[in-house]
Design a protein around this motif. Structure first.
Motif, PDB file in Angstrom:
ATOM      1  N   ARG A   1      -1.811  11.745   0.663  1.00 20.63           N
ATOM      2  CA  ARG A   1      -0.939  13.061   0.521  1.00 20.63           C
ATOM      3  C   ARG A   1       0.043  12.649  -0.692  1.00 20.63           C
ATOM      4  NH1 ARG A   1      -2.707  13.062   5.412  1.00 20.63           N
ATOM      5  NH2 ARG A   1      -0.909  12.797   6.080  1.00 20.63           N
ATOM      6  N   PHE A   2       1.421  11.867  -0.739  1.00 16.69           N
ATOM      7  CA  PHE A   2       2.564  11.560  -1.064  1.00 16.69           C
ATOM      8  C   PHE A   2       2.418  11.777  -2.565  1.00 16.69           C
ATOM      9  CE2 PHE A   2       6.937  10.378  -1.243  1.00 16.69           C
ATOM     10  CZ  PHE A   2       7.473  11.831  -0.626  1.00 16.69           C
ATOM     11  N   GLY A   3       2.755  12.751  -3.374  1.00 17.18           N
ATOM     12  CA  GLY A   3       2.299  12.678  -5.052  1.00 17.18           C
ATOM     13  C   GLY A   3       3.926  12.857  -5.669  1.00 17.18           C
ATOM     14  N   VAL A   4       4.653  11.738  -4.613  1.00 17.86           N
ATOM     15  CA  VAL A   4       5.561  11.555  -5.915  1.00 17.86           C
ATOM     16  C   VAL A   4       6.432   9.858  -6.257  1.00 17.86           C
ATOM     17  CG1 VAL A   4       6.710  14.112  -5.894  1.00 17.86           C
ATOM     18  CG2 VAL A   4       7.569  11.837  -4.116  1.00 17.86           C
ATOM     19  N   ASN A   5       7.110   9.328  -6.897  1.00 20.45           N
ATOM     20  CA  ASN A   5       7.008   8.102  -6.463  1.00 20.45           C
ATOM     21  C   ASN A   5       8.762   8.174  -5.753  1.00 20.45           C
ATOM     22  OD1 ASN A   5       9.568   6.285  -8.018  1.00 20.45           O
ATOM     23  ND2 ASN A   5       7.429   5.382  -8.258  1.00 20.45           N
ATOM     24  N   VAL A   6       8.442   6.595  -5.149  1.00 22.41           N
ATOM     25  CA  VAL A   6       9.543   6.825  -4.244  1.00 22.41           C
ATOM     26  C   VAL A   6       9.897   5.378  -4.082  1.00 22.41           C
ATOM     27  CG1 VAL A   6       8.100   7.814  -2.213  1.00 22.41           C
ATOM     28  CG2 VAL A   6       7.785   4.967  -2.664  1.00 22.41           C
ATOM     29  N   PRO A   7      11.780   5.395  -3.784  1.00 23.72           N
ATOM     30  CA  PRO A   7      12.695   4.281  -4.436  1.00 23.72           C
ATOM     31  C   PRO A   7      11.462   3.137  -3.696  1.00 23.72           C
ATOM     32  CG  PRO A   7      13.242   6.020  -2.607  1.00 23.72           C
ATOM     33  CD  PRO A   7      12.411   6.713  -3.331  1.00 23.72           C
ATOM     34  N   ILE A   8      12.411   2.111  -4.277  1.00 26.52           N
ATOM     35  CA  ILE A   8      12.433   0.474  -4.419  1.00 26.52           C
ATOM     36  C   ILE A   8      12.229   0.274  -3.148  1.00 26.52           C
ATOM     37  CG2 ILE A   8      12.385  -1.893  -4.598  1.00 26.52           C
ATOM     38  CD1 ILE A   8      12.997  -0.861  -7.548  1.00 26.52           C
ATOM     39  N   THR A   9      11.528  -0.429  -2.527  1.00 29.82           N
ATOM     40  CA  THR A   9      12.063  -0.800  -0.015  1.00 29.82           C
ATOM     41  C   THR A   9      11.525  -2.101  -0.385  1.00 29.82           C
ATOM     42  OG1 THR A   9       9.776  -0.044  -0.126  1.00 29.82           O
ATOM     43  CG2 THR A   9      11.577   2.178   0.711  1.00 29.82           C
ATOM     44  N   ASN A  10      10.912  -2.905  -1.303  1.00 27.56           N
ATOM     45  CA  ASN A  10      10.843  -4.484  -1.520  1.00 27.56           C
ATOM     46  C   ASN A  10      10.886  -4.928  -2.407  1.00 27.56           C
ATOM     47  OD1 ASN A  10       9.962  -4.398   1.134  1.00 27.56           O
ATOM     48  ND2 ASN A  10       7.851  -3.281   0.913  1.00 27.56           N
ATOM     49  N   LEU A  11      11.740  -6.083  -2.290  1.00 32.08           N
ATOM     50  CA  LEU A  11      11.602  -6.759  -3.996  1.00 32.08           C
ATOM     51  C   LEU A  11      11.035  -8.269  -2.969  1.00 32.08           C
ATOM     52  CD1 LEU A  11      14.858  -6.171  -4.728  1.00 32.08           C
ATOM     53  CD2 LEU A  11      12.354  -5.336  -5.971  1.00 32.08           C
TER      54      LEU A  11
ATOM     55  N   THR B   1       3.350   0.215 -13.830  1.00 27.38           N
ATOM     56  CA  THR B   1       2.847  -0.032 -13.182  1.00 27.38           C
ATOM     57  C   THR B   1       3.530   0.432 -11.520  1.00 27.38           C
ATOM     58  OG1 THR B   1       2.856  -2.133 -12.755  1.00 27.38           O
ATOM     59  CG2 THR B   1       0.932  -1.074 -13.898  1.00 27.38           C
ATOM     60  N   HIS B   2       4.966   0.037 -11.342  1.00 26.23           N
ATOM     61  CA  HIS B   2       5.278   0.442 -10.105  1.00 26.23           C
ATOM     62  C   HIS B   2       5.807   1.715  -9.911  1.00 26.23           C
ATOM     63  CE1 HIS B   2       8.374  -0.634 -13.379  1.00 26.23           C
ATOM     64  NE2 HIS B   2       9.035  -0.243 -12.171  1.00 26.23           N
ATOM     65  N   LEU B   3       5.715   2.861 -10.665  1.00 25.38           N
ATOM     66  CA  LEU B   3       5.873   3.871 -11.192  1.00 25.38           C
ATOM     67  C   LEU B   3       5.141   5.196 -11.123  1.00 25.38           C
ATOM     68  CD1 LEU B   3       8.697   3.418 -13.965  1.00 25.38           C
ATOM     69  CD2 LEU B   3       8.781   3.060 -12.405  1.00 25.38           C
ATOM     70  N   HIS B   4       4.535   4.494 -10.573  1.00 25.59           N
ATOM     71  CA  HIS B   4       2.501   6.509  -9.880  1.00 25.59           C
ATOM     72  C   HIS B   4       3.575   5.891  -8.154  1.00 25.59           C
ATOM     73  CE1 HIS B   4       0.160   3.768 -12.980  1.00 25.59           C
ATOM     74  NE2 HIS B   4       0.209   2.992 -12.389  1.00 25.59           N
ATOM     75  N   PRO B   5       3.011   7.468  -8.650  1.00 22.97           N
ATOM     76  CA  PRO B   5       2.997   7.987  -7.192  1.00 22.97           C
ATOM     77  C   PRO B   5       3.098   7.418  -6.147  1.00 22.97           C
ATOM     78  CG  PRO B   5       2.317   9.466  -8.904  1.00 22.97           C
ATOM     79  CD  PRO B   5       2.399   8.695  -9.928  1.00 22.97           C
ATOM     80  N   ASP B   6       3.348   7.603  -4.611  1.00 26.11           N
ATOM     81  CA  ASP B   6       3.200   6.762  -3.735  1.00 26.11           C
ATOM     82  C   ASP B   6       1.851   6.528  -3.270  1.00 26.11           C
ATOM     83  OD1 ASP B   6       3.779   5.307  -1.083  1.00 26.11           O
ATOM     84  OD2 ASP B   6       3.265   6.729  -0.338  1.00 26.11           O
ATOM     85  N   SER B   7       0.943   7.969  -3.529  1.00 26.31           N
ATOM     86  CA  SER B   7      -0.255   7.972  -2.866  1.00 26.31           C
ATOM     87  C   SER B   7      -1.179   7.290  -4.422  1.00 26.31           C
ATOM     88  CB  SER B   7      -0.834   9.727  -3.661  1.00 26.31           C
ATOM     89  OG  SER B   7      -0.444   9.825  -5.198  1.00 26.31           O
ATOM     90  N   TRP B   8      -0.884   6.728  -4.996  1.00 27.29           N
ATOM     91  CA  TRP B   8      -1.835   5.417  -6.180  1.00 27.29           C
ATOM     92  C   TRP B   8      -1.630   4.476  -5.455  1.00 27.29           C
ATOM     93  CZ3 TRP B   8      -3.443   6.549 -10.374  1.00 27.29           C
ATOM     94  CH2 TRP B   8      -4.241   4.969 -11.330  1.00 27.29           C
ATOM     95  N   TYR B   9      -1.410   4.159  -4.295  1.00 32.97           N
ATOM     96  CA  TYR B   9      -1.443   3.227  -4.141  1.00 32.97           C
ATOM     97  C   TYR B   9      -2.044   2.930  -2.302  1.00 32.97           C
ATOM     98  CZ  TYR B   9       2.211   1.754  -6.902  1.00 32.97           C
ATOM     99  OH  TYR B   9       3.213   1.772  -8.142  1.00 32.97           O
ATOM    100  N   SER B  10      -2.523   4.556  -2.212  1.00 31.62           N
ATOM    101  CA  SER B  10      -3.738   4.820  -1.069  1.00 31.62           C
ATOM    102  C   SER B  10      -4.741   3.251  -1.274  1.00 31.62           C
ATOM    103  CB  SER B  10      -3.975   5.380  -0.618  1.00 31.62           C
ATOM    104  OG  SER B  10      -4.363   6.418  -1.849  1.00 31.62           O
ATOM    105  N   SER B  11      -5.502   3.651  -0.911  1.00 27.70           N
ATOM    106  CA  SER B  11      -7.144   3.268  -0.798  1.00 27.70           C
ATOM    107  C   SER B  11      -8.167   3.707  -2.076  1.00 27.70           C
ATOM    108  CB  SER B  11      -7.926   3.005   0.312  1.00 27.70           C
ATOM    109  OG  SER B  11      -8.017   3.709   1.307  1.00 27.70           O
TER     110      SER B  11
ATOM    111  N   GLY C   1       1.213  -1.228  -0.055  1.00 23.94           N
ATOM    112  CA  GLY C   1       0.239  -0.004   0.075  1.00 23.94           C
ATOM    113  C   GLY C   1       1.091   1.147   0.129  1.00 23.94           C
ATOM    114  N   ALA C   2       0.227   2.746  -0.150  1.00 23.18           N
ATOM    115  CA  ALA C   2       0.551   3.637  -0.042  1.00 23.18           C
ATOM    116  C   ALA C   2       2.167   4.189   1.460  1.00 23.18           C
ATOM    117  CB  ALA C   2      -0.161   5.112   0.425  1.00 23.18           C
ATOM    118  N   ARG C   3       2.846   4.367   0.947  1.00 20.26           N
ATOM    119  CA  ARG C   3       3.835   4.278   1.980  1.00 20.26           C
ATOM    120  C   ARG C   3       3.885   5.082   3.242  1.00 20.26           C
ATOM    121  NH1 ARG C   3       6.119   1.071  -1.753  1.00 20.26           N
ATOM    122  NH2 ARG C   3       7.588  -0.797  -0.574  1.00 20.26           N
ATOM    123  N   PHE C   4       3.861   6.588   2.907  1.00 18.68           N
ATOM    124  CA  PHE C   4       3.295   7.600   3.398  1.00 18.68           C
ATOM    125  C   PHE C   4       2.214   8.046   2.861  1.00 18.68           C
ATOM    126  CE2 PHE C   4       7.857   7.230   2.011  1.00 18.68           C
ATOM    127  CZ  PHE C   4       8.528   7.123   2.977  1.00 18.68           C
TER     128      PHE C   4
END
Length: 276
Positions: free
Chosen positions: A139-149, A172-182, A133-136
């Motif tokens: 509201r966090f609208g940029v892509n974040v580095p990979i943290t899990n493989l 699909t893995h390159l969306h802004p972090d907020s994309w992974y929110s509900s 899910g969203a890590r931050f």
């Protein structure tokens, strides 16, 4: 991708191969290295998981005829840290650590140790999903580095008939972090309009993928289970599930320094926990 006979024999990837694999994960979301582990080892792992699956299904009341998990007949099952699963060729394979270290850092951790199996007679695919899910937050609208493989080892040849993983690579893995929110549009609504493919993998291959890449399990229309082993390596700064792996002291003591480092924050000295 395939590695050379020299790389297989030495157990060491060339720097150019590591760089190619890293860039494929960063840009495409995954890399698949074909036919790395020997068939004798894969067959042993497959047979042992088969023993556990039978008991796991009985304990949970799963029936292939009646179906389970909404008809996907898909089983996620934690693996015990015992032979043959605790072999270092699984938890610290040099091809994997060479690549993972470049992305997550050499102090990364093993945080998940399980199996995913598509059982026969499934009638539907899983919903399209990412494994995080969203890590931050939303509201966090940029892509974040990979943290899990996620690292998958298929234990049988995977083809169209036996429930291959369907993946949506290339962005699909390159969306802004907020994309992974509900709050974002349901992936199931978007996925049919996007490019995907079913990942065919020879037994003993290694797939390494960003845990944000969209994917799903598909129905197994064969008469045999389609198991794979699933591990997660995490950046030490953001590692979840710390202490979730229960590792007997004698098993830990036999590990190399590299393997000990990977599991250093887990429950060392615990008894083996069986899947059922």
């Amino acid at each position: 991708m395939k590695v050379s006979a020299e790389e297989l024999a030495s157990g060491k990837l060339l720097p150019s191969t590591i760089e190619l694999a890293v860039q494929l994960i960063q840009v495409n979301g995954y890399v698949l290295i074909e036919e790395v582990l020997p068939r004798t080892q894969i067959d042993q792992l497959n047979n042992r998981i088969g023993d556990y699956l039978e008991g796991f299904m009985a304990k949970n009341g799963f029936s292939l005829e009646e179906g389970f998990h909404d008809g996907t007949n898909h089983i996620g099952m934690y693996l015990p840290f015992e032979h043959p699963f605790c072999d270092e060729s699984l938890i610290a394979h040099p091809f994997v650590t060479d690549i993972v270290d470049q992305i997550l850092g050499s102090d990364c951790e093993l945080t998940y140790f399980a199996s995913n199996t598509s059982m026969p007679k499934g009638t539907k695919s899983q919903d399209v999903h990412a494994d995080t899910g969203a890590r931050f937050g939303s509201r966090f609208g940029v892509n974040v580095p990979i943290t899990n493989l996620v690292v998958n080892y298929p234990l049988v040849d995977v083809n169209d008939e036996n429930g291959p993983m369907e993946v949506w690579p290339g962005g699909t893995h390159l969306h802004p972090d907020s994309w992974y929110s509900s709050k974002v549009l349901n992936k199931t609504e978007l996925a049919p309009h996007m490019l995907s493919f079913k990942a065919h993998m020879p037994a003993g291959s290694i797939m390494i993928r960003d845990d944000r890449m969209w994917h799903r399990g598909t129905p197994n229309r064969s008469d045999k289970p389609r198991p794979n082993i699933a591990l997660i390596y995490s950046s030490t700064a953001t590692a979840p599930y710390q202490g979730g792996l229960q590792i007997p002291q004698e098993t830990y003591d036999q590990f190399s320094d590299r393997a000990k480092q990977l599991v250093r924050k887990q429950k060392i000295g615990s008894e083996v926990i069986k899947p059922y």
